[in-house]
Design an enzyme around this catalytic site. Structure first.
Site, PDB file in Angstrom:
ATOM      1  N   ASP A 181       0.843  -1.197   0.000  1.00  0.00           N
ATOM      2  CA  ASP A 181       0.000   0.000   0.000  1.00  0.00           C
ATOM      3  C   ASP A 181       0.880   1.249   0.000  1.00  0.00           C
ATOM      4  O   ASP A 181       1.950   1.250   0.603  1.00  0.00           O
ATOM      5  CB  ASP A 181      -0.907   0.007   1.255  1.00  0.00           C
ATOM      6  CG  ASP A 181      -2.166   0.821   1.041  1.00  0.00           C
ATOM      7  OD1 ASP A 181      -2.042   2.053   0.891  1.00  0.00           O
ATOM      8  OD2 ASP A 181      -3.262   0.243   1.031  1.00  0.00           O
TER       9      ASP A 181
ATOM     10  N   ASP B 199       4.201   1.929  -3.980  1.00  0.00           N
ATOM     11  CA  ASP B 199       3.188   2.368  -4.941  1.00  0.00           C
ATOM     12  C   ASP B 199       3.179   1.377  -6.105  1.00  0.00           C
ATOM     13  O   ASP B 199       4.205   1.175  -6.749  1.00  0.00           O
ATOM     14  CB  ASP B 199       3.529   3.785  -5.430  1.00  0.00           C
ATOM     15  CG  ASP B 199       2.379   4.399  -6.183  1.00  0.00           C
ATOM     16  OD1 ASP B 199       1.869   3.745  -7.124  1.00  0.00           O
ATOM     17  OD2 ASP B 199       1.961   5.511  -5.831  1.00  0.00           O
TER      18      ASP B 199
ATOM     19  N   LEU C 153       6.947  -3.903  -8.941  1.00  0.00           N
ATOM     20  CA  LEU C 153       6.665  -4.476  -7.616  1.00  0.00           C
ATOM     21  C   LEU C 153       7.904  -5.139  -7.022  1.00  0.00           C
ATOM     22  O   LEU C 153       8.805  -5.552  -7.768  1.00  0.00           O
ATOM     23  CB  LEU C 153       5.533  -5.500  -7.733  1.00  0.00           C
ATOM     24  CG  LEU C 153       4.187  -4.932  -8.184  1.00  0.00           C
ATOM     25  CD1 LEU C 153       3.123  -6.019  -8.211  1.00  0.00           C
ATOM     26  CD2 LEU C 153       3.734  -3.790  -7.275  1.00  0.00           C
TER      27      LEU C 153
ATOM     28  N   SER D  53      -6.611   1.007  -5.136  1.00  0.00           N
ATOM     29  CA  SER D  53      -7.173   2.079  -5.973  1.00  0.00           C
ATOM     30  C   SER D  53      -8.006   2.953  -5.059  1.00  0.00           C
ATOM     31  O   SER D  53      -8.822   2.446  -4.286  1.00  0.00           O
ATOM     32  CB  SER D  53      -8.091   1.532  -7.068  1.00  0.00           C
ATOM     33  OG  SER D  53      -8.799   2.609  -7.672  1.00  0.00           O
TER      34      SER D  53
ATOM     35  N   THR E  86      -2.968   3.955 -11.541  1.00  0.00           N
ATOM     36  CA  THR E  86      -3.003   2.806 -10.625  1.00  0.00           C
ATOM     37  C   THR E  86      -3.761   1.642 -11.254  1.00  0.00           C
ATOM     38  O   THR E  86      -3.325   0.493 -11.211  1.00  0.00           O
ATOM     39  CB  THR E  86      -3.657   3.212  -9.285  1.00  0.00           C
ATOM     40  OG1 THR E  86      -2.836   4.201  -8.667  1.00  0.00           O
ATOM     41  CG2 THR E  86      -3.817   2.021  -8.349  1.00  0.00           C
TER      42      THR E  86
ATOM     43  N   ALA F 113     -10.497  -6.430  -7.691  1.00  0.00           N
ATOM     44  CA  ALA F 113     -11.610  -5.567  -7.287  1.00  0.00           C
ATOM     45  C   ALA F 113     -11.976  -4.666  -8.449  1.00  0.00           C
ATOM     46  O   ALA F 113     -11.296  -3.683  -8.736  1.00  0.00           O
ATOM     47  CB  ALA F 113     -11.212  -4.727  -6.077  1.00  0.00           C
TER      48      ALA F 113
ATOM     49  N   TYR G  82     -11.644   7.085 -13.131  1.00  0.00           N
ATOM     50  CA  TYR G  82     -11.887   5.895 -12.317  1.00  0.00           C
ATOM     51  C   TYR G  82     -12.612   4.835 -13.144  1.00  0.00           C
ATOM     52  O   TYR G  82     -12.134   3.710 -13.307  1.00  0.00           O
ATOM     53  CB  TYR G  82     -12.710   6.274 -11.084  1.00  0.00           C
ATOM     54  CG  TYR G  82     -13.014   5.119 -10.144  1.00  0.00           C
ATOM     55  CD1 TYR G  82     -12.040   4.603  -9.293  1.00  0.00           C
ATOM     56  CD2 TYR G  82     -14.287   4.555 -10.078  1.00  0.00           C
ATOM     57  CE1 TYR G  82     -12.320   3.554  -8.415  1.00  0.00           C
ATOM     58  CE2 TYR G  82     -14.584   3.517  -9.203  1.00  0.00           C
ATOM     59  CZ  TYR G  82     -13.599   3.020  -8.369  1.00  0.00           C
ATOM     60  OH  TYR G  82     -13.884   1.988  -7.503  1.00  0.00           O
TER      61      TYR G  82
ATOM     62  N   TYR H  76      -4.739 -10.750 -20.985  1.00  0.00           N
ATOM     63  CA  TYR H  76      -3.789 -11.683 -20.347  1.00  0.00           C
ATOM     64  C   TYR H  76      -4.311 -13.115 -20.421  1.00  0.00           C
ATOM     65  O   TYR H  76      -3.544 -14.049 -20.628  1.00  0.00           O
ATOM     66  CB  TYR H  76      -3.539 -11.269 -18.885  1.00  0.00           C
ATOM     67  CG  TYR H  76      -2.366 -10.325 -18.722  1.00  0.00           C
ATOM     68  CD1 TYR H  76      -2.366  -9.067 -19.326  1.00  0.00           C
ATOM     69  CD2 TYR H  76      -1.248 -10.674 -17.964  1.00  0.00           C
ATOM     70  CE1 TYR H  76      -1.294  -8.192 -19.182  1.00  0.00           C
ATOM     71  CE2 TYR H  76      -0.165  -9.801 -17.813  1.00  0.00           C
ATOM     72  CZ  TYR H  76      -0.199  -8.566 -18.416  1.00  0.00           C
ATOM     73  OH  TYR H  76       0.861  -7.708 -18.283  1.00  0.00           O
TER      74      TYR H  76
ATOM     75  N   ARG I  52     -17.728   9.305   0.688  1.00  0.00           N
ATOM     76  CA  ARG I  52     -18.823   8.461   0.233  1.00  0.00           C
ATOM     77  C   ARG I  52     -20.024   8.667   1.158  1.00  0.00           C
ATOM     78  O   ARG I  52     -19.881   9.154   2.272  1.00  0.00           O
ATOM     79  CB  ARG I  52     -18.375   6.998   0.167  1.00  0.00           C
ATOM     80  CG  ARG I  52     -17.475   6.772  -1.048  1.00  0.00           C
ATOM     81  CD  ARG I  52     -16.935   5.368  -1.165  1.00  0.00           C
ATOM     82  NE  ARG I  52     -15.688   5.183  -0.444  1.00  0.00           N
ATOM     83  CZ  ARG I  52     -14.916   4.100  -0.527  1.00  0.00           C
ATOM     84  NH1 ARG I  52     -15.274   3.111  -1.301  1.00  0.00           N
ATOM     85  NH2 ARG I  52     -13.796   4.006   0.160  1.00  0.00           N
TER      86      ARG I  52
HETATM   87  N1  LIG Z   1     -15.907   0.193  -0.935  1.00  0.00           N
HETATM   88  C1  LIG Z   1     -16.688   0.138  -1.991  1.00  0.00           C
HETATM   89  O1  LIG Z   1     -17.881   0.412  -1.915  1.00  0.00           O
HETATM   90  C2  LIG Z   1     -16.133  -0.275  -3.334  1.00  0.00           C
HETATM   91  C3  LIG Z   1     -17.022  -0.346  -4.417  1.00  0.00           C
HETATM   92  C4  LIG Z   1     -16.522  -0.730  -5.640  1.00  0.00           C
HETATM   93  C5  LIG Z   1     -15.197  -1.071  -5.808  1.00  0.00           C
HETATM   94  N2  LIG Z   1     -14.359  -0.991  -4.740  1.00  0.00           N
HETATM   95  C6  LIG Z   1     -12.937  -1.315  -4.991  1.00  0.00           C
HETATM   96  O2  LIG Z   1     -12.394  -1.984  -3.871  1.00  0.00           O
HETATM   97  C7  LIG Z   1     -11.033  -1.564  -3.689  1.00  0.00           C
HETATM   98  C8  LIG Z   1     -10.847  -1.061  -2.264  1.00  0.00           C
HETATM   99  O3  LIG Z   1     -11.696   0.059  -2.048  1.00  0.00           O
HETATM  100  P1  LIG Z   1     -11.872   0.726  -0.617  1.00  0.00           P
HETATM  101  O4  LIG Z   1     -13.270   1.134  -0.498  1.00  0.00           O
HETATM  102  O5  LIG Z   1     -11.279  -0.148   0.410  1.00  0.00           O
HETATM  103  O6  LIG Z   1     -10.991   2.044  -0.797  1.00  0.00           O
HETATM  104  P2  LIG Z   1      -9.736   2.574   0.066  1.00  0.00           P
HETATM  105  O7  LIG Z   1      -9.370   3.889  -0.513  1.00  0.00           O
HETATM  106  O8  LIG Z   1     -10.042   2.514   1.510  1.00  0.00           O
HETATM  107  O9  LIG Z   1      -8.623   1.492  -0.251  1.00  0.00           O
HETATM  108  C9  LIG Z   1      -7.777   1.553  -1.373  1.00  0.00           C
HETATM  109  C10 LIG Z   1      -6.354   1.289  -0.907  1.00  0.00           C
HETATM  110  O10 LIG Z   1      -5.487   1.267  -2.045  1.00  0.00           O
HETATM  111  C11 LIG Z   1      -4.333   2.020  -1.734  1.00  0.00           C
HETATM  112  N3  LIG Z   1      -3.773   2.526  -3.002  1.00  0.00           N
HETATM  113  C12 LIG Z   1      -4.359   3.349  -3.902  1.00  0.00           C
HETATM  114  N4  LIG Z   1      -3.545   3.576  -4.950  1.00  0.00           N
HETATM  115  C13 LIG Z   1      -2.412   2.866  -4.711  1.00  0.00           C
HETATM  116  C14 LIG Z   1      -1.185   2.699  -5.414  1.00  0.00           C
HETATM  117  N5  LIG Z   1      -0.957   3.324  -6.584  1.00  0.00           N
HETATM  118  N6  LIG Z   1      -0.232   1.892  -4.876  1.00  0.00           N
HETATM  119  C15 LIG Z   1      -0.446   1.264  -3.682  1.00  0.00           C
HETATM  120  N7  LIG Z   1      -1.573   1.401  -2.963  1.00  0.00           N
HETATM  121  C16 LIG Z   1      -2.554   2.196  -3.470  1.00  0.00           C
HETATM  122  C17 LIG Z   1      -4.832   3.136  -0.826  1.00  0.00           C
HETATM  123  O11 LIG Z   1      -3.823   3.744  -0.049  1.00  0.00           O
HETATM  124  C18 LIG Z   1      -5.837   2.371   0.032  1.00  0.00           C
HETATM  125  O12 LIG Z   1      -5.230   1.779   1.149  1.00  0.00           O
HETATM  126  C19 LIG Z   1     -10.744  -0.529  -4.769  1.00  0.00           C
HETATM  127  O13 LIG Z   1     -10.104  -1.160  -5.860  1.00  0.00           O
HETATM  128  C20 LIG Z   1     -12.116  -0.061  -5.168  1.00  0.00           C
HETATM  129  O14 LIG Z   1     -12.142   0.402  -6.508  1.00  0.00           O
HETATM  130  C21 LIG Z   1     -14.788  -0.593  -3.509  1.00  0.00           C
END
Ligand SMILES: NC(=O)c1ccc[n+]([C@@H]2O[C@H](COP(=O)([O-])OP(=O)(O)OC[C@H]3O[C@@H](n4cnc5c(N)ncnc54)[C@H](O)[C@@H]3O)[C@@H](O)[C@H]2O)c1
Length: 324
Positions: free
Chosen positions: A35, A60, A65, A79, A96, A118, A149, A163, A190
């Protein structure tokens, strides 16, 4: 506990990612979180500091990686996901989900690792079909404010198709609909964190537009159960398949606001403010596929989920008040 397989979770310090890390450790995995702490928080993983099976890497994923000896499963959750970030962090989000996702897919190829990705209900855009099933290809504005997004998540899915055509690739794609619960940031932007923070602080609840737009809210424990069922399923049943995941109980944003006011002891009232451009009118998943394939369905109702989330936000916001 003897630790078995190694799971890598990208976005492990985020809201969903950190709950998933907990669950994978409970399930006996060695877990590495990757993260960059952009929207995620170190506090979400603090309770694991003495956990032998857990490694936390600050990195990042847009950059190459780190090397790993072995990787069995990858859960790709990195993300930013809050609409509040779609403009301010547009380039980061687009990169990302494209360059970062490519790095993650290459890691999977290198280790023959199984991958859970995800994706999001946002790939349906402002849907003309309701509820949305996996066959619906969406109504997304490639030049709209949510495009960095929405379109990069669509690209991540398209890259998984590419892939799978070229490599032995086992990716399971989850299109996640609105999910909520503890460890969301109170300034996340949100709707549930917004309303709960406002209600707990006695501020008015800001409903976008007339509030008749609908959403379906899934509690995070249900989502994590679904993620693990997908991750644990045999390849033949789920590899390179897309699954919607979310709650089917659809409510208007007005109803959500009223429910929050009924649940939190507050003097807040509801006010209506301008609605962001391209805020979708409807969101409700058709979950037939995941129900029939993995026998998954949500079990936590909105009142129960909100109660648990309110307790978390009360602690978080209480801790921010110096005289509390
Ligand atoms: N929570 C929801 O309702 C929801 C809905 C649809 C999709 N998602 C997907 O689920 C995943 C998690 O979402 P969330 O709600 O926990 O959001 P969040 O922002 O809490 O978690 C995302 C995490 O990814 C990390 N991150 C972002 N860009 C990065 C990068 N370039 N390198 C390394 N780390 C990075 C952030 O620091 C964070 O910890 C995401 O991919 C999101 O698109 C979530």
């Amino acid at each position: 506990m003897t630790r078995g397989e190694h799971a890598v979770v990208t976005g492990g310090a985020g809201f969903v990612g950190s709950h998933l890390v907990d669950r994978l450790l409970e399930d006996g995995f060695r877990v590495t979180s990757i993260d960059n702490y952009g929207s995620g928080r170190r506090e979400n993983l603090e309770h694991l500091s003495d956990e032998a099976g857990f490694t936390e890497l600050e990195h990042d994923i847009r950059e190459p990686l780190p090397e790993f000896k072995n990787v069995d499963q990858i859960y790709h959750f990195a993300s930013r996901a809050s609409p509040a970030d779609f403009k301010s962090h547009a380039i980061e989000i687009a990169q990302t989900n494209s360059q970062g996702t490519r790095n993650v897919y290459d890691l999977a190829i290198e280790h023959y690792a199984q991958l859970v990705i995800a994706s999001t209900s946002e790939i349906y855009g402002d849907p003309e079909v309701h509820p949305q099933s996996e066959e619906y290809s969406g109504n997304v504005n490639v030049r709209g404010p949510r495009a960095p997004y929405d379109e990069s998540k669509r690209f991540a899915e398209a890259l998984a198709v590419a892939y799978a055509q070229r490599y032995e690739f086992d990716a399971r794609i989850l299109r996640i609909f609105n999910t909520y619960g503890p460890r969301m940031r109170n300034d996340d932007g949100r709707v549930i964190p917004n309303f709960l923070s406002q209600a707990i602080q006695g501020k008015d609840l800001t409903v976008y537009g007339d509030g008749t737009q609908t959403r379906s809210f899934c509690y995070v424990d249900d989502l994590v159960e679904g993620i693990r069922r997908i991750g644990g399923a045999e390849s033949e049943r789920v590899a390179n398949t897309v699954f919607n995941i979310g709650h089917t109980h659809e409510i208007t944003i007005n109803t959500l606001a009223e429910t929050v006011l009924d649940t939190v002891d507050t003097s807040s009232e509801i006010v209506h403010i301008d609605r962001p451009t391209e805020d979708p009118d409807y969101r409700q998943p058709n979950i037939d596929r995941i129900q029939s394939t993995l026998d998954w369905e949500p079990t936590v109702d909105l009142h129960t989920g909100l109660d648990r989330t309110i307790s978390y936000f009360e602690r978080e916001l209480g801790a921010m008040t110096p005289d509390s």
